[in-house]
Design a protein around this motif. Structure first.
Motif, mmCIF file in Angstrom:
data_model
loop_
_atom_site.group_PDB
_atom_site.id
_atom_site.type_symbol
_atom_site.label_atom_id
_atom_site.label_comp_id
_atom_site.label_asym_id
_atom_site.label_seq_id
_atom_site.Cartn_x
_atom_site.Cartn_y
_atom_site.Cartn_z
ATOM 1 N N SER A 1 -35.373 12.636 -54.356
ATOM 2 C CA SER A 1 -36.680 12.922 -54.943
ATOM 3 C C SER A 1 -36.696 14.315 -55.560
ATOM 4 N N PHE A 2 -35.795 14.564 -56.521
ATOM 5 C CA PHE A 2 -35.765 15.871 -57.165
ATOM 6 C C PHE A 2 -36.852 16.010 -58.218
ATOM 7 N N ILE B 1 -43.057 12.986 -54.549
ATOM 8 C CA ILE B 1 -42.219 14.101 -54.998
ATOM 9 C C ILE B 1 -42.669 15.409 -54.355
ATOM 10 N N GLN B 2 -43.953 15.706 -54.396
ATOM 11 C CA GLN B 2 -44.425 17.007 -53.934
ATOM 12 C C GLN B 2 -44.755 17.040 -52.450
ATOM 13 N N ASP B 3 -45.595 16.109 -51.983
ATOM 14 C CA ASP B 3 -46.111 16.182 -50.629
ATOM 15 C C ASP B 3 -45.095 15.767 -49.565
ATOM 16 N N TRP B 4 -44.465 14.633 -49.727
ATOM 17 C CA TRP B 4 -43.590 14.089 -48.686
ATOM 18 C C TRP B 4 -42.370 13.449 -49.341
ATOM 19 N N PRO B 5 -41.452 14.238 -49.893
ATOM 20 C CA PRO B 5 -40.277 13.653 -50.552
ATOM 21 C C PRO B 5 -39.366 12.959 -49.545
ATOM 22 N N GLN B 6 -38.921 11.777 -49.900
ATOM 23 C CA GLN B 6 -38.056 11.005 -49.019
ATOM 24 C C GLN B 6 -36.877 10.468 -49.817
ATOM 25 N N ASP B 7 -35.786 10.242 -49.133
ATOM 26 C CA ASP B 7 -34.602 9.642 -49.742
ATOM 27 C C ASP B 7 -34.659 8.143 -49.433
ATOM 28 N N ILE B 8 -35.140 7.370 -50.389
ATOM 29 C CA ILE B 8 -35.308 5.933 -50.177
ATOM 30 C C ILE B 8 -34.242 5.205 -50.988
ATOM 31 N N GLY B 9 -33.395 4.467 -50.317
ATOM 32 C CA GLY B 9 -32.363 3.688 -50.997
ATOM 33 C C GLY B 9 -31.358 4.548 -51.738
#
Length: 174
Positions: free
Chosen positions: A89-90, A77-85
């Protein structure tokens, strides 16, 4: 400082259990019992307090759960948010169901490893520690009960022979 103890050797676990009960009833202090395999009920017969390692396991599991929760929140969430599937990652709460397996594994990992470390530290089993087994036969087929001597050596020796001991000897313990 050294003190005397009596080593009573038995060749049957049932005879040992009876001897432990008789020795406790006679108010003699049992230092230790060495057995080649776990004897069911021996801890209660010796009057040992129940273990508190379950409390430690619970606390270690909570530590692992907390670490897993913090780790997933920080990494995903904080360091490296990614959109997975398609899951944005709000916030951590929205993605928590996908983090549950990792949190479970961290709980088990911390509880298991820290319990082993606690067991070794509590038992004073350090690396390269020499064995404290007083008689080699206790690793095969004999049972040894170590009883403290308090100026009653002859009385205690005859008492232990009457409990069914195969061999009774007085030794200096360092």
């Amino acid at each position: 400082m050294s003190n005397k103890v009596i080593h009573a050797l038995y060749n049957d676990d049932d005879v040992l259990m009876d001897a432990v009960k008789q020795t406790r009833l006679a108010h003699h202090h049992i230092e230790e019992v060495y057995t080649p395999f776990p004897v069911h009920g021996l801890d209660k017969a010796m009057g040992l307090a129940p273990t508190r390692i379950a409390i430690c396991a619970f606390l270690y599991g909570l530590t692992g759960l907390s670490f897993g929760t913090w780790m997933m929140n920080y990494i995903m969430i904080q360091d490296w948010p990614q959109d997975i599937g398609g899951k944005p990652s709000f916030s951590y709460i929205q993605n928590m169901p996908s983090f549950v397996p990792i949190m479970f594994e961290e709980t088990v990992f911390f509880a298991a490893h820290l319990m082993v470390i606690t067991f070794y530290m509590r038992s004073k089993l350090w690396p390269f520690k020499t064995a404290e087994n007083p008689d080699v036969r206790t690793t095969d087929d004999h049972f040894l009960m170590e009883v403290a001597v308090n100026n009653n050596e002859d009385e205690l020796t005859s008492f232990l022979k009457n409990t069914g001991a195969v061999e009774v000897k007085v030794v200096e313990k360092h």
